[in-house]
Enzyme design. Structure first.
Site: not given
Length: 187
Positions: A47, A102-103, A106, A134, A161, A173
């Site tokens: 990601g 990191e994308d 969470d 998040k 998302v 992506r």
């Protein structure tokens, strides 16, 4: 673009992301300027690949780049919650400052595993540069190594998302923005 029809709303446009990426890269460049240790950016596959590429192109310091992958394992489609490193670094990070790119953060479980892994490899510090944070879904406290810092692009509401490297079932992506996926697309 056909994928656009699956998006409920756009949270951050391509321009929003480009502006924030430039700000993060500038902050990282300033923070590590004059450091006696080498700098390594480690993208969390898959990601983070677009975000990593954009950030490192704007960092104004010598920097090495590598990727790492951590996966949950368990029976069927359900994650056991346990993580393992399924693709490790090629670069030796001992004595170096590592920025884990990191994308989205969470629960924090993946990052906690990766930070411990990099610490065990002798990184002098581990920082995190996340496009999205998040925090509402956080389950663990992130403890950074050495004088590590947390660089955050955007605080993300608790939505599903996609875009700018983030996917659902390996799709979306390639969207140049971050958007909320319509619930009917993933339920």
């Amino acid at each position: 673009m056909a994928l656009d029809a699956d998006i409920k709303t756009v949270l951050w446009t391509e321009a929003d992301i480009a502006t924030r990426v430039a700000e993060l890269a500038s902050q990282i460049s300033d923070d590590f300027l004059g450091s006696s240790s080498s700098l390594v950016a480690v993208g969390v596959a898959t990601g983070a690949f677009l975000f990593l590429a954009d950030v490192v192109r704007r960092i104004k310091l010598p920097i090495e780049v590598d990727f790492i992958r951590a996966e949950s394992y368990g029976a069927g489609t359900e994650s056991s919650g346990a993580l393992r490193i399924s693709c490790d670094l090629k670069i030796d990070v001992a004595g170096k400052h590592v920025i884990l790119v990191e994308d989205i953060v969470d629960t924090g479980n993946t990052l906690l595993c990766l930070i411990a892994h990099l610490e065990s490899k002798g990184a002098s510090s581990v920082s995190v540069c996340a496009l999205l944070n998040k925090a509402a879904r956080r389950k663990v406290e992130l403890k950074l190594v050495g004088e590590g810092k947390f660089y955050c692009g955007f605080e993300c509401p608790d939505y599903f998302v996609v875009g700018y490297g983030m996917d659902f079932a390996e799709l979306y992506r390639n969207l140049p923005y971050v958007g909320v996926l319509k619930p009917e697309m993933y339920k």
